[in-house]
Design an enzyme around this catalytic site. Structure first.
Site, PDB file in Angstrom:
ATOM      1  N   GLU A  16       0.795  -1.238   0.000  1.00 47.72           N
ATOM      2  CA  GLU A  16       0.000   0.000   0.000  1.00 47.72           C
ATOM      3  C   GLU A  16       0.828   1.289   0.000  1.00 47.72           C
ATOM      4  O   GLU A  16       0.555   2.200   0.772  1.00 47.72           O
ATOM      5  CB  GLU A  16      -0.957   0.002   1.206  1.00 47.72           C
ATOM      6  CG  GLU A  16      -1.869  -1.207   1.249  1.00 47.72           C
ATOM      7  CD  GLU A  16      -2.818  -1.227   2.452  1.00 47.72           C
ATOM      8  OE1 GLU A  16      -2.660  -0.374   3.344  1.00 47.72           O
ATOM      9  OE2 GLU A  16      -3.713  -2.100   2.495  1.00 47.72           O
ATOM     10  N   GLU A  51      -5.858 -11.094  -1.086  1.00 43.77           N
ATOM     11  CA  GLU A  51      -6.632 -10.881   0.158  1.00 43.77           C
ATOM     12  C   GLU A  51      -8.122 -10.819  -0.118  1.00 43.77           C
ATOM     13  O   GLU A  51      -8.848 -10.033   0.492  1.00 43.77           O
ATOM     14  CB  GLU A  51      -6.212  -9.551   0.834  1.00 43.77           C
ATOM     15  CG  GLU A  51      -4.735  -9.428   1.104  1.00 43.77           C
ATOM     16  CD  GLU A  51      -4.362  -8.175   1.914  1.00 43.77           C
ATOM     17  OE1 GLU A  51      -5.266  -7.498   2.438  1.00 43.77           O
ATOM     18  OE2 GLU A  51      -3.160  -7.894   2.010  1.00 43.77           O
TER      19      GLU A  51
HETATM   20  C1  XIL Z   1      -6.028  -6.661   8.583  1.00 45.45           C
HETATM   21  C2  XIL Z   1      -6.332  -7.905   9.426  1.00 45.45           C
HETATM   22  O1  XIL Z   1      -7.223  -8.708   8.699  1.00 45.45           O
HETATM   23  C3  XIL Z   1      -6.906  -7.524  10.760  1.00 45.45           C
HETATM   24  O2  XIL Z   1      -7.054  -8.668  11.586  1.00 45.45           O
HETATM   25  C4  XIL Z   1      -6.003  -6.513  11.438  1.00 45.45           C
HETATM   26  O3  XIL Z   1      -6.593  -6.071  12.633  1.00 45.45           O
HETATM   27  C5  XIL Z   1      -5.751  -5.323  10.534  1.00 45.45           C
HETATM   28  O4  XIL Z   1      -5.214  -5.769   9.306  1.00 45.45           O
HETATM   29  N1  XIL Z   1      -4.825  -4.874   3.956  1.00 45.45           N
HETATM   30  C6  XIL Z   1      -3.778  -5.631   4.403  1.00 45.45           C
HETATM   31  C7  XIL Z   1      -3.965  -6.508   5.568  1.00 45.45           C
HETATM   32  O5  XIL Z   1      -2.723  -5.667   3.770  1.00 45.45           O
HETATM   33  O6  XIL Z   1      -2.811  -6.661   6.340  1.00 45.45           O
HETATM   34  C8  XIL Z   1      -5.108  -6.045   6.450  1.00 45.45           C
HETATM   35  O7  XIL Z   1      -5.337  -7.056   7.433  1.00 45.45           O
HETATM   36  C9  XIL Z   1      -6.345  -5.791   5.627  1.00 45.45           C
HETATM   37  C10 XIL Z   1      -6.096  -4.734   4.606  1.00 45.45           C
END
Ligand code: XIL
Length: 346
Positions: free
Chosen positions: A149, A254
């Site tokens: 990001e 994701e």
């Molecule tokens: C999120 C997790 O799913 C949560 O459990 C945590 O509290 C916060 O992070 N983008 C990403 C991930 O790259 O690392 C994030 O994961 C969601 C958004």
């Protein structure tokens, strides 16, 4: 006797067919890895979690346990026990590991959040973090989200890394990771870059510049946290092509599809819409030679970041219910892989 044998045969045929209908087997058939995010704490306490995971997936991303705040909570003090337990589970079950994530602006330890030093000192922190973490997992972690990001619609995101080190921190992060494990495949990961828009355009030009400079970035990670409105599928197909034309692999890293909390009837409709979205995306991934993995951000609605992240307004974004029943979305993914046109994927 013959009747008994026939029924036994029919029973075996059907039980075989049912159990072979796993996510990973249908993905494997299309040369796509089937991944999911995993929480270390759930592994020892939840047997159904372990079983569903081992049966359906061949790649694991630790959802939180490899983030900087977790593995280097104090400067120079590395804590790998939780992440190690996920890696050990993966090894025992012949799964690959997708490390997440080395450089991000969130979930940093407070000593980095508070950091106000000069560029050379921060560079040292960046380098030692990457070297230590990637070095610890050398040969055990096959994919790394190196930078997460770093881009926004208008260009580089203002983070401590960019503001202190300038844009070249991205290239150097990849080099540090590559030197620590030359065999690992290194990924740039971001959200809202799966279709053609201002942000994906910026990411595309970043990746093009990195590739031209010989930076060891081998793939782009498309997070794909989406809603029940879905995405523009034609644009998604073209976007995969654009990344592929830079010589990059594409990984869906994701994926989840959040649905709005509502009455039962509306929820049933939403779950059907969700199924179609999973199906279309699985199919397009399977039909795109560059798309190498399909990873969901968790697999059971029991463990998902969505309700917390959306103030309780959305829920049920994944493939299994809270009690591990297969959802329509589960069958959507299987269907998407099955309906894909045959492709010659290497
Ligand atoms: C999120 C997790 O799913 C949560 O459990 C945590 O509290 C916060 O992070 N983008 C990403 C991930 O790259 O690392 C994030 O994961 C969601 C958004």
């Amino acid at each position: 006797m013959k009747g008994l044998l026939t029924s036994l045969f029919i029973f075996l045929l059907f039980s075989g067919a049912a159990s072979s209908q796993t996510l990973k087997s249908s993905a494997e058939y299309r040369k796509v890895l089937m991944g999911t995010a995993v929480r270390a704490y759930a592994l020892p306490i939840d047997k159904r979690y372990r079983n569903t995971l081992a049966q359906n997936f061949n790649k694991i991303t630790p959802e939180n346990d490899m983030k900087m705040a977790r593995v280097q909570p104090t400067e120079g003090v590395f804590t790998f026990a939780k992440a190690d337990s996920v890696v050990e589970f993966a090894r025992k079950n012949s799964m690959l590991i997708h490390g997440h994530t080395l450089v991000w602006h969130q979930e940093m330890p407070s000593w980095v959040e508070r950091y106000r030093g000069n560029a050379p000192a921060l560079e040292k922190i960046l380098k030692s973090h990457i070297q230590t973490v990637v070095g610890h997992y050398k040969g055990k972690v096959q994919y790394w989200d190196v930078v997460n990001e770093a881009i926004e619609r208008h260009g580089y995101r203002n983070t401590i890394w960019y503001d202190t080190l300038g844009k070249d921190f991205i290239r150097r992060a990849f080099i540090y990771a590559h030197n620590a494990d030359p065999a690992a495949k290194l990924i740039y990961n971001d959200y809202d870059i799966a279709t053609e828009n201002q942000k994906s355009k910026k990411v595309l030009s970043l990746l093009s510049r990195l590739r031209k400079a010989g930076t060891p970035v081998c793939a782009v990670g498309l997070q794909m946290h989406i809603s029940e409105n879905g995405i523009n599928y034609g644009s998604f197909r073209r976007m995969i092509q654009k990344y592929a034309s830079l010589g990059l692999e594409v990984h869906i890293t994701e994926m989840d599809v959040k649905i709005k909390k509502a009455d039962e009837k509306t929820t049933v409709r939403s779950l059907e819409k969700q199924k179609v979205i999973y199906k279309k995306i699985a199919r397009i991934c399977a039909e795109s030679p560059a798309c190498k993995s399909f990873t969901t951000w968790g697999f059971t609605d029991k463990y998902t970041w969505i309700p917390g992240f959306t103030g309780g307004r959305y829920h049920k974004p994944l493939l299994f219910t809270e009690s591990y029943a297969r959802k329509p979305s589960f069958y959507g993914v299987i269907d998407g892989f099955r309906k894909a046109q045959p492709m010659d994927k290497r």
